[in-house]
Design an enzyme around this catalytic site. Structure first.
Site, PDB file in Angstrom:
ATOM      1  N   SER A   1     -10.505  -2.321 -23.393  1.00 59.42           N
ATOM      2  CA  SER A   1     -10.158  -1.011 -23.589  1.00 59.42           C
ATOM      3  C   SER A   1     -11.523  -1.053 -24.942  1.00 59.42           C
ATOM      4  CB  SER A   1      -8.959  -0.242 -23.576  1.00 59.42           C
ATOM      5  OG  SER A   1      -8.542   0.792 -24.128  1.00 59.42           O
TER       6      SER A   1
ATOM      7  N   GLU B   1     -10.358   0.653 -27.103  1.00 59.70           N
ATOM      8  CA  GLU B   1      -8.888   0.381 -28.606  1.00 59.70           C
ATOM      9  C   GLU B   1      -8.396  -0.277 -28.910  1.00 59.70           C
ATOM     10  OE1 GLU B   1      -7.331   3.499 -28.977  1.00 59.70           O
ATOM     11  OE2 GLU B   1      -8.251   4.689 -27.550  1.00 59.70           O
TER      12      GLU B   1
ATOM     13  N   TYR C   1      -0.753   0.194 -26.411  1.00 57.69           N
ATOM     14  CA  TYR C   1      -1.763  -0.183 -25.336  1.00 57.69           C
ATOM     15  C   TYR C   1      -2.633  -0.844 -25.826  1.00 57.69           C
ATOM     16  CZ  TYR C   1      -5.738   1.563 -21.972  1.00 57.69           C
ATOM     17  OH  TYR C   1      -6.262   1.189 -21.289  1.00 57.69           O
TER      18      TYR C   1
END
Length: 275
Positions: free
Chosen positions: A124, A126, A148
């Site tokens: 990801s 992120e 996450y």
């Protein structure tokens, strides 16, 4: 060729199943409870009868081993695990367990089976956190800013460690945001789109959002699953960043969504500092 898609009923899993079936693959897909799950996304793409389903709990090693044993895959796509950044703050332990333990179990099964199976692992963007406006590359250091992102960063390095230590053909795709009609309603893009549709139909509701100045790189999910497949066709595994290279603000996304219904978003949107 046989492929095992872990988390087949998600947005990416369903589009990936569609792509692989079109290429002649025998496609297996996992769900925590394959018998009880509605498989709504597979049904939306009319694939529910073309994918062989198997129950698998990613955090349970025996369950993962059993799923591999039944499907005997040539390629594995690990798309399973808790996928919401917002929800990860409410369920940090579940997020870390599903993402990190799931990845570790898959890697361990691949190591023990000693078959030349290739793994795509869903990373990801992120993991990068705030890059300060500088475009990210595969060499950009991770600075995770949510449970996450911490989980995805840990799983990323697990994949790299097993690739280097045991010679596994295992790659992580660092994907930026990618959207489609199959995106769950809890994601902000669908929240905006569905609210705009309801308001256009006559409801008096207000759309409540957080910061509108954030910028995201939004891509089209069916193209991104093709990138996943292409990564496993490479002779040597490597981690790659997948993105469009263009960013837009959330305000631009909101304006476009309401413009589809000939509405001015400023008449229907409120900003909350809590979000």
């Amino acid at each position: 060729m046989k492929a095992l898609i872990c988390g087949v009923n998600g947005q990416d899993g369903s589009y990936l199943a569609q792509l692989l079936l079109s290429k002649g693959y025998e496609v297996w897909g996992t769900s925590r409870d394959a018998q009880a799950s509605s498989m709504a996304n597979l049904q939306a793409l009319a694939l529910q009868d073309r994918v062989k389903l198997v129950s698998m709990a990613p955090s349970d090693f025996r369950s993962v081993f059993s799923a591999f044993d039944r499907s005997d895959p040539d390629e594995v796509y690990n798309l399973a695990g808790q996928s919401s950044v917002g929800l990860s703050f409410e369920q940090p332990a579940e997020t870390l367990e599903s993402v990190v333990s799931g990845a570790l179990n898959i890697l361990e099964v691949m190591r023990l089976r000693r078959k030349a199976t290739r793994l795509y692992h869903a990373g990801s963007s992120e993991c990068f956190g705030d890059t300060g406006g500088v475009p990210a590359t595969e060499a950009t250091p991770f600075h995770p800013r949510s449970p996450y992102a911490v989980a995805k960063s840990s799983a990323h390095w697990l994949v790299a460690n097993y690739r280097e230590s045991y010679g596994l053909h295992a790659s992580t795709g660092i994907l930026f945001n990618h959207e489609s009609p199959l995106r769950p309603r809890r994601f902000v893009t669908q929240k905006i789109i569905q609210s705009a549709k309801r308001i256009a139909s006559g409801t008096e509701e207000r759309l409540l959002l957080g910061r509108l100045d954030i910028r995201r790189d939004w891509g089209w999910a069916p193209e991104y699953v093709e990138a996943m497949w292409k990564m496993l066709q490479m002779s040597s595994p490597q981690d790659l960043l997948i993105a469009t290279g263009e960013t837009y603000s959330l305000e631009e996304f909101v304006a476009q969504a309401f413009a589809q219904h000939d509405l001015d978003w400023r008449d229907h949107v409120d900003v909350s500092q809590e979000l």
